[in-house]
Scaffold this motif. Structure first.
Motif, short mmCIF file in Angstrom:
data_model
loop_
_atom_site.label_atom_id
_atom_site.label_comp_id
_atom_site.label_asym_id
_atom_site.label_seq_id
_atom_site.Cartn_x
_atom_site.Cartn_y
_atom_site.Cartn_z
N ASP A 95 0.86 -1.18 0.00
CA ASP A 95 0.00 0.00 0.00
C ASP A 95 0.90 1.23 0.00
N ILE A 96 1.11 1.80 -1.17
CA ILE A 96 2.00 2.95 -1.27
C ILE A 96 1.23 4.24 -1.01
N PHE A 97 -0.03 4.26 -1.43
CA PHE A 97 -0.85 5.46 -1.26
C PHE A 97 -1.92 5.23 -0.21
N TRP A 115 -3.69 19.62 -8.15
CA TRP A 115 -2.79 19.17 -7.09
C TRP A 115 -3.40 17.95 -6.43
N VAL A 116 -2.56 17.00 -6.04
CA VAL A 116 -3.02 15.78 -5.37
C VAL A 116 -2.48 15.77 -3.95
N THR A 117 -3.36 15.45 -2.99
CA THR A 117 -2.98 15.39 -1.59
C THR A 117 -3.52 14.08 -1.00
N GLU A 118 -2.74 13.46 -0.12
CA GLU A 118 -3.16 12.23 0.55
C GLU A 118 -3.69 12.53 1.94
N LYS A 119 -4.57 11.64 2.41
CA LYS A 119 -5.07 11.74 3.78
C LYS A 119 -4.48 10.59 4.58
N ASN A 120 -3.79 10.93 5.65
CA ASN A 120 -3.24 9.91 6.54
C ASN A 120 -3.95 10.02 7.88
N ASP A 121 -4.42 8.89 8.35
CA ASP A 121 -5.22 8.83 9.57
C ASP A 121 -6.44 9.75 9.42
N ARG A 122 -6.48 10.81 10.19
CA ARG A 122 -7.67 11.66 10.15
C ARG A 122 -7.42 13.05 9.57
N LYS A 123 -6.21 13.33 9.13
CA LYS A 123 -5.89 14.66 8.61
C LYS A 123 -5.31 14.59 7.21
N TRP A 124 -5.59 15.63 6.43
CA TRP A 124 -4.98 15.76 5.11
C TRP A 124 -3.55 16.24 5.29
N ASN A 125 -2.63 15.65 4.54
CA ASN A 125 -1.24 16.11 4.59
C ASN A 125 -1.16 17.57 4.19
N LYS A 126 -0.31 18.32 4.84
CA LYS A 126 -0.15 19.73 4.47
C LYS A 126 0.63 19.85 3.17
N GLN A 127 1.52 18.91 2.92
CA GLN A 127 2.31 18.91 1.69
C GLN A 127 1.57 18.13 0.62
N ASN A 143 -7.93 6.00 -12.28
CA ASN A 143 -6.85 5.03 -12.09
C ASN A 143 -5.56 5.81 -11.91
N LEU A 144 -4.82 5.42 -10.90
CA LEU A 144 -3.50 5.99 -10.65
C LEU A 144 -2.48 4.91 -10.95
N TYR A 145 -1.58 5.18 -11.87
CA TYR A 145 -0.51 4.25 -12.22
C TYR A 145 0.77 4.76 -11.58
N TYR A 146 1.32 3.95 -10.71
CA TYR A 146 2.54 4.29 -9.98
C TYR A 146 3.70 3.59 -10.68
N VAL A 147 4.56 4.36 -11.36
CA VAL A 147 5.62 3.79 -12.19
C VAL A 147 6.96 4.17 -11.55
N GLU A 148 7.47 3.24 -10.74
CA GLU A 148 8.70 3.51 -10.00
C GLU A 148 9.92 3.46 -10.93
N ASN A 149 10.91 4.25 -10.59
CA ASN A 149 12.20 4.31 -11.31
C ASN A 149 12.06 4.82 -12.75
N HIS A 150 11.07 5.65 -12.99
CA HIS A 150 10.93 6.31 -14.29
C HIS A 150 10.63 7.79 -14.05
N THR A 151 11.16 8.62 -14.92
CA THR A 151 11.03 10.07 -14.77
C THR A 151 10.23 10.64 -15.93
N ARG A 152 10.07 11.95 -15.92
CA ARG A 152 9.32 12.61 -17.00
C ARG A 152 9.94 12.39 -18.37
N LYS A 153 11.23 12.17 -18.42
CA LYS A 153 11.85 11.94 -19.74
C LYS A 153 11.37 10.62 -20.35
N ASP A 154 10.85 9.71 -19.52
CA ASP A 154 10.32 8.44 -20.00
C ASP A 154 8.81 8.50 -20.27
N LEU A 155 8.20 9.67 -20.12
CA LEU A 155 6.75 9.78 -20.14
C LEU A 155 6.12 9.19 -21.40
N ASP A 156 6.62 9.54 -22.57
CA ASP A 156 6.01 9.03 -23.80
C ASP A 156 6.06 7.50 -23.88
#
Length: 129
Positions: A36-38, A58-70, A107-120
């Motif tokens: 569970d990454i997110f 902008w995307v923000t996650e909620k952890n426990d009962r509060k929204w992350n400030k970042q 759908n959120l696709y989490y693509v580890e070890n790839h950067t914006r240069k790999d986007l296409d």
């Protein structure tokens, strides 16, 4: 040159549809992969023009009962309709957001070890015709 692309998929459904004009709240329906990454809840808010990067959302996650400030990431348009990209882990992990069903599901696709240069290449791999 082909690159090795592995990703996890997270499916979220909007809750409280239409309650807020500039913010949408989503709850996790399912995810692929073992970790569970997110968090189970995320919110997507319209950009208000304060950042130089000028994302659409902008995307923000909620952890426990509060929204992350970042915020987790800004979301930027791609050439594909209803597909946005962002990154996390200081740009080392690509996030691809696919809005479905009138944007009430995503759908959120989490693509580890790839950067914006790999986007296409990543988009072509995930969204093959």
């Amino acid at each position: 040159m082909a690159i090795d692309i592995n990703y996890n998929t997270y499916n979220y459904k909007e809750v409280n549809v239409g309650k807020y004009s500039t913010t949408r709240h989503f709850e996790l329906v399912y995810h692929s992969g073992e970790n569970d990454i997110f968090s189970e809840k995320i919110k997507i808010t319209n950009d208000r023009g304060f950042a130089k990067s000028n994302p659409d959302y902008w995307v923000t996650e909620k952890n426990d009962r509060k929204w992350n400030k970042q915020t987790l990431s800004g979301l930027f348009k791609t050439d594909i309709s209803n597909i946005y990209h962002g990154d996390t882990k200081r740009g080392k992990t690509l996030l691809i957001f696919e809005f479905l069903k009138d944007e009430h599901e995503l759908n959120l696709y989490y693509v580890e070890n790839h950067t914006r240069k790999d986007l296409d290449q990543v988009l072509n791999f995930i969204f093959k015709d």
